[in-house]
Design a protein around this motif. Structure first.
Motif, PDB file in Angstrom:
ATOM      1  N   GLN A 224     -21.216   6.288  -0.673  1.00  0.00           N
ATOM      2  CA  GLN A 224     -19.797   6.622  -0.865  1.00  0.00           C
ATOM      3  C   GLN A 224     -19.626   7.603  -2.034  1.00  0.00           C
ATOM      4  N   TYR A 225     -20.456   7.454  -3.052  1.00  0.00           N
ATOM      5  CA  TYR A 225     -20.372   8.361  -4.206  1.00  0.00           C
ATOM      6  C   TYR A 225     -20.807   9.774  -3.796  1.00  0.00           C
TER       7      TYR A 225
ATOM      8  N   SER B  42     -18.721  15.119  -2.972  1.00  0.00           N
ATOM      9  CA  SER B  42     -18.314  15.933  -1.810  1.00  0.00           C
ATOM     10  C   SER B  42     -19.474  16.378  -0.924  1.00  0.00           C
ATOM     11  N   CYS B  43     -20.498  15.565  -0.799  1.00  0.00           N
ATOM     12  CA  CYS B  43     -21.590  15.905   0.127  1.00  0.00           C
ATOM     13  C   CYS B  43     -21.089  15.780   1.561  1.00  0.00           C
ATOM     14  N   SER B  44     -21.682  16.593   2.447  1.00  0.00           N
ATOM     15  CA  SER B  44     -21.322  16.504   3.866  1.00  0.00           C
ATOM     16  C   SER B  44     -22.043  15.309   4.494  1.00  0.00           C
ATOM     17  N   ASP B  45     -21.643  14.944   5.703  1.00  0.00           N
ATOM     18  CA  ASP B  45     -22.329  13.857   6.418  1.00  0.00           C
ATOM     19  C   ASP B  45     -23.796  14.228   6.633  1.00  0.00           C
TER      20      ASP B  45
ATOM     21  N   ARG C   4     -25.645  13.630   3.457  1.00  0.00           N
ATOM     22  CA  ARG C   4     -25.810  12.184   3.285  1.00  0.00           C
ATOM     23  C   ARG C   4     -26.962  11.679   4.163  1.00  0.00           C
TER      24      ARG C   4
ATOM     25  N   THR D 226     -20.644  11.174  -0.710  1.00  0.00           N
ATOM     26  CA  THR D 226     -19.674  11.859   0.160  1.00  0.00           C
ATOM     27  C   THR D 226     -18.295  11.938  -0.483  1.00  0.00           C
ATOM     28  N   GLY D 227     -17.983  11.024  -1.392  1.00  0.00           N
ATOM     29  CA  GLY D 227     -16.683  11.041  -2.051  1.00  0.00           C
ATOM     30  C   GLY D 227     -16.711  11.900  -3.292  1.00  0.00           C
ATOM     31  N   THR D 228     -17.193  11.351  -4.386  1.00  0.00           N
ATOM     32  CA  THR D 228     -17.161  12.033  -5.691  1.00  0.00           C
ATOM     33  C   THR D 228     -17.908  13.370  -5.666  1.00  0.00           C
TER      34      THR D 228
END
Ligand SMILES: N[C@@H](CCC(=O)N[C@@H](CS)C(=O)NCC(=O)O)C(=O)O
Length: 212
Positions: free
Chosen positions: A115-116, A122-125, A128, A118-120
């Motif tokens: 979550q960190y 801003s990594c793409s799926d 990830r 992709t959230g904080t």
């Protein structure tokens, strides 16, 4: 005993395997890790585990966290189906295998880390997924090499140990994220043998009441 866990949680899966192998009855209380931002963050659950992680095991008036600590507690209290060998050297080697998976691999693929990313950050799926594949492949490559020295029917000789308990959820996770597993024949042979055990089937994520 009451186990607070989540069907797809690796650490909860470990404790379920230990409980079923030992034939210990327990109530299961699901903690949904995703719904409404995650029930692990609710104050009622944080009283059981301030870290906001599952599993927690309540045994009488005792509350325990950390799956490996819980499993060793169960192993010391309930002698049936020991998960650690009798000799000190063997115990250390089994623990090392278990820690390779539970302390080195699982934490970097845990929900809050993803979550960190992709959230904080801003990594793409795709990024990830690359992260997940990278750490699983690195870990499994080393684990496969170790198993060529230690494995019999299972990870360490011919008895099911803490190392096998830790292997099961990591293979489940690898399959969930579609990691190719052909490069790990010893690891997968052990995993396939573990699937024949009733306790393992009972503990599998898809067989839990909260499975989706
Ligand atoms: N080292 C801990 C790890 C516990 C853990 O990472 N639990 C995960 C599920 S496998 C969790 O609760 N994640 C919730 C989150 O990341 O918010 C243990 O073995 O019990």
């Amino acid at each position: 005993m009451k186990l607070y866990g989540y069907w797809r949680s690796s650490a909860s899966f470990r404790v379920r395997v230990a409980l079923y192998l030992k034939g210990l009855p327990f109530d299961y209380s699901p903690v949904h890790l995703v719904k409404d931002g995650g029930e692990q963050h609710l104050p009622a659950y944080r009283k059981l585990n301030p870290a906001g992680l599952v599993p927690s095991l309540v045994d009488g008036d005792v509350t325990l966290n950390q799956s490996l600590a819980i499993i060793e507690y169960l192993d010391e209290r309930y002698a049936q189906h020991p998960l650690l060998p009798a000799a000190a050297v063997d115990r250390a080697k089994v623990r090392a295998l278990a820690y390779d998976l539970a302390c080195e691999l699982q934490p970097v693929t845990n929900l809050r880390v993803l979550q960190y990313l992709t959230g904080t950050l801003s990594c793409s799926d795709q990024q990830r997924n690359d992260w997940i594949h990278h750490w699983i492949e690195k870990s499994f490559t080393a684990f496969e090499q170790r198993l060529t020295e230690t494995a019999g029917e299972y990870c360490y000789g011919d008895s099911v140990t803490l190392a096998d308990v830790c292997l099961l959820p990591q293979v489940y996770n690898a399959q969930r994220f579609k990691v190719a597993l052909d490069a790990y024949p010893t690891l997968m042979a052990v995993h396939d043998r573990l699937q024949r055990l009733t306790a393992v089937q009972q503990a599998r994520p898809e067989n839990q009441p909260d499975a989706q």
